[in-house]
Every structure is written in structure tokens, then in C-alpha cells.
Design an enzyme around this catalytic site. Structure first.
Site, PDB file in Angstrom:
ATOM      1  CB  SER A 152      -0.850   0.150   1.277  1.00 26.44           C
ATOM      2  OG  SER A 152      -1.502   1.389   1.707  1.00 26.44           O
ATOM      3  CE1 TYR A 165      -4.768  -1.827   4.633  1.00 27.35           C
ATOM      4  CE2 TYR A 165      -3.768   0.275   4.035  1.00 27.35           C
ATOM      5  CZ  TYR A 165      -4.330  -0.866   3.836  1.00 27.35           C
ATOM      6  OH  TYR A 165      -4.455  -1.261   2.300  1.00 27.35           O
TER       7      TYR A 165
END
Ligand SMILES: NC(=O)c1ccc[n+]([C@@H]2O[C@H](COP(=O)([O-])OP(=O)(O)OC[C@H]3O[C@@H](n4cnc5c(N)ncnc54)[C@H](OP(=O)(O)O)[C@@H]3O)[C@@H](O)[C@H]2O)c1
Length: 268
Positions: A152, A165
Site C-alpha cells: 500500500s 493498517y
């Protein structure tokens, strides 16, 4: 020689029931690989199988919870019986638990440890570790293979609010490089792919209001994306086939391919 021909390869796509994994499964199928569509949701799994078949590929759905080792061991047997020994593993299961996200009502110091661990379990343990532990020995025994982990942009620079996250995705980059070194002598390449912002189920509430208009956060993301738009899941196809193909990417391991519209290149 067609650098991007995956005929004869068997691809396992964990999280192919989702937006990005589904697009990656379609891409691999269209390049000639037999595709094992893996996830928990059978309805979306069958829809993905049909999409791969509609593109001329071979596919079947295998149910597994990526956090349950026994599930992964079982599907490895089932996939091998159906298609042969896997040679490509795509780890696309993942997401963010809103309970571990900093908001006006939840300070960093009040995030519960269970929600924090939940993100690490999903993105790192089920997202990469267990599938690699279960499928890795088969790939190494075969003497060649490609693992593609989904990172990500927040793995590179942590985004605001989604703290656990981001940390779990940073760990995905680290584990990718560890395994690249570990498995290179066995002919198995391990790389990551960093998507920018692609509308999907797991980020719908962060990006869109109930009426479908972008949230202030989405507007900020678009303002920070040089291409000024979200990605379309099918735009991961080229990077996926490239990383999967030993003919195209035979000397590429431990690297990260960004498909982010320039997000990580933007400062001011
Ligand atoms: N969309 C983006 O902008 C973006 C950006 C960067 C990174 N990513 C990453 O890309 C990956 C795919 O996300 P997405 O955006 O495509 O979201 P999505 O559409 O919500 O898909 C998430 C996938 O994860 C699977 N999954 C979740 N828990 C699982 C479990 N325990 N066992 C097996 N599968 C599980 C889901 O499968 P089932 O529902 O069938 O269990 C689903 O297929 C994630 O790692 C995400 O963090 C996405």
C-alpha cells in the site's frame, strides 16, 4: 518469445473475491494461467471464476480463510489435484478495521489492542505469512515461482488515521524482501505491488459519502495524486502479469512496483 505468456502456470489468488484480487485473477487467466480463485465469499468467488472464464481463462473457486492454516493446507491439495502444482501466488487478502482507525472520537492512545492486532493478523499473518508458509515449500520444490504481495502507499509513508493498517503494510514490504532473499536460491521470486487508491469494499466508507460523492479525505487524496483520479482495478493487470512471468521478470525479486498515479512522487 512472448514475454507475458503464462500458459502452463497455475496461479493461486487469495482475495480474488475482492476488487483488486479479482482483477489480478482475470489478468493472470487472460495470460494463460489456470487460476485458483480463493476467498471466503462463495458468491463473489463464483463471479470471479465466471469473469476469468469470460476472458478465455481457466478457473475454479476454493474456499479458505487466509487466517486458518488448515484451510490453506487443504486448498493447496485441492488446487494441485485440479490444476497441478501452483507456480504463482498472489496475496491479495487484506483490509483495514475501522476500530483501529484514529477519528475525532478515537485517539491513537485509545485504540484497542484487539483491533490493532486484527489488522496485523489480516494484512500480515493471513495476508502474507501463512500463505507463504503453506505454498512456499511447493514453489521452492518446483524450482521456480512468483509470489506477489499487495502492499500500500501507506507502507511507504504512513497515511493519517489508518495507523495499524500502515504499520502492517510496512511489515509486508519487509517480509517480501526477507522472502526474496530466502527463496532466491530456489528460483522463487517474491515481489510486492503498491496500489494507489482504488475504490473497493474495504475503503468505501473512507472514500465515499452515502450519496456517492467523495469524502473530504477522498478529495484530499485526489488532490495529492498527480493523475488526479482513482485507479481502476484492471490497471493492475500489466504489473501483475509482468511480476508473475519468469520470462519478463526473471531477475526481478525483492522489488516493489507502484501503480499509484504518482501518489508517492508528490510532495508539494
Ligand atoms: N483498494 C485500494 O485502494 C487498495 C490500496 C492499497 C492496497 N490495497 C490492498 O489490496 C488488497 C485487496 O483489497 P481490495 O481493495 O481489493 O479490497 P476488497 O475488495 O475489500 O477485498 C478484500 C479481500 O480480502 C479478502 N479477505 C479478507 N479477509 C480474509 C480472510 N480472513 N481470508 C481470506 N480472504 C480474506 C476478502 O475475501 P472474502 O470476503 O471472500 O473473505 C476480499 O477478497 C488488500 O490487501 C488491501 O489492503 C487496496
Amino acid at each position: 518469445m512472448n514475454l507475458f505468456d503464462l500458459s502452463g502456470e497455475v496461479a493461486v489468488v487469495i482475495g480474488a473475491t475482492g476488487a483488486l484480487g479479482g482483477a489480478m485473477a482475470k489478468a493472470l487467466g487472460s495470460a494463460g494461467a489456470a487460476v485458483a480463485v480463493v476467498g471466503r465469499n462463495a458468491e463473489r468467488g463464483q463471479a470471479c471464476v465466471q469473469a476469468v472464464q469470460a476472458g478465455g481463462g481457466r478457473a475454479a473457486f476454493f474456499t479458505a480463510d487466509a487466517l486458518v492454516r488448515e484451510d490453506l493446507v487443504r486448498i493447496e491439495r485441492e488446487i494441485t489435484a485440479a490444476f497441478g502444482t501452483p507456480s504463482i501466488l498472489v496475496n491479495a487478502a487484506g483490509g483495514n478495521d475501522p476500530k483501529a482507525t484514529v477519528t475525532a472520537d478515537l485517539r491513537f492512545e485509545d485504540i484497542g489492542i484487539d483491533a490493532w492486532r486484527g489488522n496485523f493478523d489480516l494484512n500480515l499473518v493471513g495476508g502474507v505469512l501463512l500463505p507463504c508458509q503453506v505454498f512456499g515449500p511447493g514453489l521452492c520444490a518446483r524450482g521456480r515461482g512468483s509470489v506477489i504481495n499487495i502492499a500500500s502507499v501507506s507502507a511507504h509513508i504512513p497515511l493519517s488515521r489508518v495507523v495499524s493498517y500502515s504499520a502492517s503494510k510496512a511489515a509486508v514490504l519487509s517480509l517480501t524482501q526477507f522472502l526474496a532473499r530466502e527463496w532466491a536460491p530456489s528460483g522463487v521470486r517474491v515481489n510486492s505491488l503498491t496500489p494507489g487508491f482504488f475504490p473497493a469494499e474495504q475503503n468505501r466508507r473512507l472514500l465515499f459519502q452515502e450519496d456517492g460523492s467523495p469524502t473530504p479525505r477522498a478529495q484530499s487524496i485526489l488532490g495529492h495524486t498527480p493523475m488526479g483520479r482513482f485507479g481502476k482495478a484492471d490497471e493492475l493487470a500489466g504489473a501483475t502479469i509482468f511480476l508473475a512471468s519468469a520470462k519478463a521478470a526473471g531477475f526481478v525479486t525483492g522489488s516493489d512496483v507502484r501503480v499509484d498515479g504518482g501518489f508517492l512522487s508528490q510532495t508539494i
